[in-house]
Design an enzyme around this catalytic site. Sequence first.
Site, PDB file in Angstrom:
ATOM      1  N   ASP A   1      48.164  39.014  33.522  1.00 28.67           N
ATOM      2  CA  ASP A   1      47.045  38.714  32.620  1.00 28.67           C
ATOM      3  C   ASP A   1      46.191  39.961  32.395  1.00 28.67           C
ATOM      4  OD1 ASP A   1      45.622  37.114  30.899  1.00 28.67           O
ATOM      5  OD2 ASP A   1      44.376  36.210  32.447  1.00 28.67           O
TER       6      ASP A   1
ATOM      7  N   GLY B   1      37.749  29.501  38.184  1.00 28.86           N
ATOM      8  CA  GLY B   1      36.480  29.399  38.880  1.00 28.86           C
ATOM      9  C   GLY B   1      35.394  30.210  38.218  1.00 28.86           C
TER      10      GLY B   1
ATOM     11  N   VAL C   1      32.167  33.136  38.781  1.00 36.81           N
ATOM     12  CA  VAL C   1      31.781  34.287  39.583  1.00 36.81           C
ATOM     13  C   VAL C   1      30.256  34.394  39.599  1.00 36.81           C
ATOM     14  CG1 VAL C   1      32.020  36.776  39.908  1.00 36.81           C
ATOM     15  CG2 VAL C   1      33.910  35.464  38.932  1.00 36.81           C
TER      16      VAL C   1
ATOM     17  N   LYS D   1      33.455  34.676  43.949  1.00 33.94           N
ATOM     18  CA  LYS D   1      34.205  33.805  43.045  1.00 33.94           C
ATOM     19  C   LYS D   1      34.448  32.471  43.755  1.00 33.94           C
ATOM     20  CE  LYS D   1      38.460  33.537  40.321  1.00 33.94           C
ATOM     21  NZ  LYS D   1      39.697  34.246  39.925  1.00 33.94           N
TER      22      LYS D   1
ATOM     23  N   LEU E   1      27.763  35.388  36.858  1.00 29.70           N
ATOM     24  CA  LEU E   1      28.234  36.589  36.173  1.00 29.70           C
ATOM     25  C   LEU E   1      29.264  36.280  35.101  1.00 29.70           C
ATOM     26  CD1 LEU E   1      28.649  39.011  39.216  1.00 29.70           C
ATOM     27  CD2 LEU E   1      26.784  38.955  37.566  1.00 29.70           C
ATOM     28  N   GLY E   2      30.031  35.208  35.281  1.00 31.41           N
ATOM     29  CA  GLY E   2      31.045  34.853  34.296  1.00 31.41           C
ATOM     30  C   GLY E   2      31.967  33.777  34.817  1.00 31.41           C
TER      31      GLY E   2
ATOM     32  N   GLY F   1      36.060  32.345  35.007  1.00 32.72           N
ATOM     33  CA  GLY F   1      37.465  32.664  34.896  1.00 32.72           C
ATOM     34  C   GLY F   1      38.286  31.410  34.725  1.00 32.72           C
TER      35      GLY F   1
END
Length: 744
Positions: free
Chosen positions: A584, A472, A474, A489, A466-467, A469
């Site tokens: 953040d 890590g 996801v 994650k 999914l993406g 970070g």
Amino acid sequence: MASIYIVFFLLSISFTRGGAQPQQNQCRHRISLGSSLHPTTPTRSWPSPSGQFAFGFYQLGNGFMVGIWLVGIDDNTVVWTANRDDPPVTSNATTLDLTQSGKLLLTTDEQGEEKIISATMSESASYACMFDSGNFVLYNKNDSIIWETFRYPTDTILGGQILSSGCQLLSSLSDTNHSTGRYRLKMQIDGNLVVYPVNTLDIVTEVYWASGTNGYTLKYRLYLSHTGLLQIINSTSMNNVQHLSSSLEGNSTNTIYRATLDVNGFFQLYSHAFDNTGKPNSSVIEWSALEDKDLCKVNGFCGFNSFCTLNDNQPYCVCLPGTDFVDENHTSLSCERNFLEVRCGAGKDHVASYNIITTVNMMWKDIPYTYEPMSTKEECDNPVKPSVYMFTSKKVIVHILALILAFATFSCLALGISGLYMFKIRVLRYKRLKENETLDLTKGLALNLFSYDELRRATRGFKDELGKGSFGTVYKGALYKGKKLVAVKRLEKLVEESEKEFQAEMRAIGRTHHKNLVQLLGYCAEGSKRLLVYEYMSNGSLADVLFKGIRRPDWDERVRIALDVARGILYLHEECKAPIIHCDIKPSNILMDDFWTAKISDFGLAKLLMPDQIRTFMMVRGTRGYMALEWQKNTPISMKADVYSYGMVLLEIVCCRRNMDVNASILEEIILSTWVYKCFVARELDKIVGGEEVDKRTLENMVKVGLWCIQDEPFLRPSMKSVVLMLEGITDISVPPCPANIPM
């Protein structure tokens, strides 16, 4: 072609304003300030020019309500009611005034109790109009609409009116009582038009009719044209999604159409024809959502403890054995027990008795009852005689007490053995943990503990990414045999960094629960493997919505998203057991769920403060462009650092662009905060929204809040509590000074 453009233009005006919009030059009979209505005098209503509609007092029992009705149709058909769940007012000293101060005010009794009919109006009215469309409208001094009944439908929409995404119609209680009834028709944000019973969740098991137009967008709306065409339309592309009814052949100038959620739960389209003198000719049902008009298909039609059946194709309600109708004259209002105590069998010493009987051809929609195990049919058919029952009762009591004592002894023994066994298992598990810190991870948390293999299978070997970070990646996963979608994650950096990140997220998210925070469902801690399991957010991040979406969210959506994010940060700062600085806040860390609710994610950089702390020192965190200046000054970091980040995000939400755009055609537009402040000073805020039609007062307030949040000095920035109050319009907002980092 010219006629087509005119139609699209008129429809676009209708959709952007939330209802059919009569223009100022159509108002032939202005209702001036100071005008009044009285329920028992000839001036009890303000009619439309044709006399087909009227706005004012209509009689309900011995009292009166304020509403709009079709004159002469079925003894005046009510199509809208103000404050519909309030009790009727008496005729004594009751007036409806369009006051000199520009309010539509109902004075209800001799003591002068007042209720504002147009409570949602943002400014004072200068005059009003009652239109032949059935819409009652208030205008300001600039001839702009500031309030209208078409925006607040009750159980009916009329020709030219829409039902916006997320809005609903509520049926009336009866044909003569127009307070809230038992059914609701909702234009869902996923594009589906659905009918439910009231006081139910928006779930499939409660639906008894749906249009089947799922589109997963906020732009679908129900529209009834003046020609009787009832349709679901995508107001962005102006494309029809589905026709519910056909355009009718009647003379639109002499025919009025209304779509009503009736008291029996039927959603139906009516036509009312008038002759050339304005007198009603006929009323016809042109379309019905349930074509066979079978009331037994309406969820909850017969109420509790009863069921619906047909007799000569006519539906009627039948009470279950042992119950009677609550009201014999209204058999659909449920049944209630007709006894206080119940036992098997029959006998003079029994207060009541029951038998088990078989009922055929009965269909249960759900399982609404919980019940204790009952006797078998054979036991009820052959009950113990009362004399034998009394003779053996003492012996039975002794046996019961002996069984209870034996069961208690066995339970204590079983609990002791189980406790010892569980203790040994825990000791072995603790010995396998690498560090003592892991023992602290589950303190005070109610999270699921997953094995690594379980999460690997749930994500199909970590295939669907999914993406990524800062610490890590996801992955999309499915638990419980594919019924529960999750986001997993997996921390992938150095063990030391991953462990810190893991512990921070566990402590921060594990204790939080708020509708605007992404929920942590569980975790995995096996050796050096660290994984977190979150709820799945189907609509991606706010960054995708603002910067990558096919269409930009409309103004109302952006206002709602800004408030969602502010409330989430407020919870972290002031409503948690221990305050949390996120560190953040940025659009990619704000995710959107199935209903386009914004939720804050990624607490890996959060600093959990003790209850008596408001500031802390920490190494530089966050993302360039959203970082407050105190990060670079080696000064204590407080919650005001998150306020700065939110200010930048708020300006991005308003303008639908990033805080820095090197491809901007004009030099002063490259840095968003600089451009916004200069437009604010020059009173040219329409530039930052690209000429989009927005609420100018809300736009100015959001810009002022954003500029206050990005002030260089932390003490100048408001708290998130103040931010929420300012965005909600509860507190006034002063003019912000120029942030020091903006050249002027």
